[in-house]
Scaffold this active site. Structure first.
Site, PDB file in Angstrom:
ATOM      1  N   ARG A 169      -9.324   3.957  -7.788  1.00 33.23           N
ATOM      2  CA  ARG A 169      -8.671   3.816  -6.499  1.00 33.23           C
ATOM      3  C   ARG A 169      -9.749   3.718  -5.433  1.00 33.23           C
ATOM      4  O   ARG A 169     -10.719   4.478  -5.453  1.00 33.23           O
ATOM      5  CB  ARG A 169      -7.753   5.022  -6.189  1.00 33.23           C
ATOM      6  CG  ARG A 169      -6.693   5.316  -7.241  1.00 33.23           C
ATOM      7  CD  ARG A 169      -5.872   4.106  -7.624  1.00 33.23           C
ATOM      8  NE  ARG A 169      -5.343   3.383  -6.476  1.00 33.23           N
ATOM      9  CZ  ARG A 169      -4.855   2.154  -6.559  1.00 33.23           C
ATOM     10  NH1 ARG A 169      -4.874   1.504  -7.678  1.00 33.23           N
ATOM     11  NH2 ARG A 169      -4.388   1.578  -5.496  1.00 33.23           N
ATOM     12  N   ASN A 224       1.068   3.896  -3.025  1.00 34.41           N
ATOM     13  CA  ASN A 224       0.722   5.296  -2.761  1.00 34.41           C
ATOM     14  C   ASN A 224       1.774   6.248  -3.351  1.00 34.41           C
ATOM     15  O   ASN A 224       1.437   7.243  -3.979  1.00 34.41           O
ATOM     16  CB  ASN A 224       0.606   5.516  -1.251  1.00 34.41           C
ATOM     17  CG  ASN A 224       0.207   6.934  -0.922  1.00 34.41           C
ATOM     18  OD1 ASN A 224      -0.922   7.319  -1.112  1.00 34.41           O
ATOM     19  ND2 ASN A 224       1.162   7.735  -0.469  1.00 34.41           N
ATOM     20  N   GLU A 234       0.831  -1.212   0.000  1.00 35.74           N
ATOM     21  CA  GLU A 234       0.000   0.000   0.000  1.00 35.74           C
ATOM     22  C   GLU A 234       0.865   1.262   0.000  1.00 35.74           C
ATOM     23  O   GLU A 234       0.580   2.223  -0.717  1.00 35.74           O
ATOM     24  CB  GLU A 234      -0.914   0.026   1.234  1.00 35.74           C
ATOM     25  CG  GLU A 234      -1.907  -1.113   1.352  1.00 35.74           C
ATOM     26  CD  GLU A 234      -3.010  -1.091   0.302  1.00 35.74           C
ATOM     27  OE1 GLU A 234      -3.084  -0.137  -0.502  1.00 35.74           O
ATOM     28  OE2 GLU A 234      -3.783  -2.057   0.270  1.00 35.74           O
TER      29      GLU A 234
END
Lengths: 112, 146
Positions: free
Chosen positions: B106, B52, B48
């Site tokens: 997203r 990001n 993650e």
């Protein structure tokens, strides 16, 4: 990777679903679904050992795609790890989740 | 603090490196004999953080990002640093389901996943300077229970 059963697109999801793989999967599913004029989508996660939040976005997108043509979206064979990610996003209540592929296919046909 | 082990990785912000980042953290924590559940939690949190940086920090441009792993006893510290556009409002970004890129599908769950899988998550961001995500988690290995 894909099988078609009448109007259902069956997607055998790969080992890992991250941002990288989710984009590839999204494009392939989109193409196959529209080319064959299908209605329903089933994601089979039996081979999948990893999924992060990119997978959530990708699943929601395919759920919307099926809904947009009056069809439905289901997932099956999800392991504990993937279940946790679905639960976190509150998707366990939204998606039709089934233990087996056969139940998923029969289930979404009944729901429509 | 004196660390027992440290590894630094400098990588290009390309999505194929997400899988490498996951393997790297798995390798780093392996000596602590983590459970399968812990392994998945670490791999997912790192995935993650790197995602990001790639999507939001650099918006798809290929630039360098740093991934640092440190260990003090059985606590693992993870640092993911990008030198991209930064997050204008960190509190908003950390809210579940918030995303600045809905058109890219997203889910806005990245920080929520990091927070639920790690013990602590800290996000420091400055506009056009970059974003630093710091996470830590204690491994409750079989050895430390006795």
């Amino acid at each position: 990777m894909f099988e078609i059963d009448k109007d259902v697109l069956i997607v055998k999801v790969g080992r890992e679903v991250d941002h990288h793989n989710a984009e590839i999967l999204r494009n392939n599913v989109e193409k196959k679904f529209k080319e064959n004029d299908l209605k329903n989508i089933v994601f089979d996660f039996s081979k999948t050992i990893f999924m992060d939040s990119s997978g959530i976005g990708m699943c929601i997108g395919r759920y919307k795609l099926a809904k947009s043509v009056g069809g439905n979206f289901a997932v099956c064979n999800i392991g504990i790890e993937i279940r946790r990610i679905f639960d976190m996003a509150g998707l366990s209540k939204v998606f039709y989740i089934s233990d087996t592929l056969d139940n998923a296919i029969n289930g979404i046909k009944k729901e429509v | 603090m004196k660390f027992d082990n440290e590894i630094s990785i400098n990588m290009l912000s390309t999505s194929e490196n997400e899988a490498f980042a996951r393997l790297a953290i798995a390798g780093f924590i392996m000596p602590l004999d983590p459970t399968v559940e812990e392994l998945v939690e670490f791999k997912t949190a790192v995935s993650e953080a790197v995602t990001n940086a790639i999507i939001h920090g650099y918006e798809g441009e290929k630039k360098n990002l740093n991934l640092n792993f440190k260990r003090h006893e059985n606590v693992i510290y993870i640092e993911c640093v990008d030198y991209g556009i930064g997050i204008p409002n960190v509190d908003e970004a950390r809210e579940a389901l918030y995303t600045s890129k809905p058109e890219q599908e997203r889910s806005g769950m990245g920080f929520t996943v990091m927070e639920s899988f790690m013990d602590e998550v800290q996000v420091i961001s400055l506009k056009n300077v970059g974003t630093r995500i710091l996470m830590s988690k204690k491994i409750m290995s079989k050895n430390s229970e006795s």
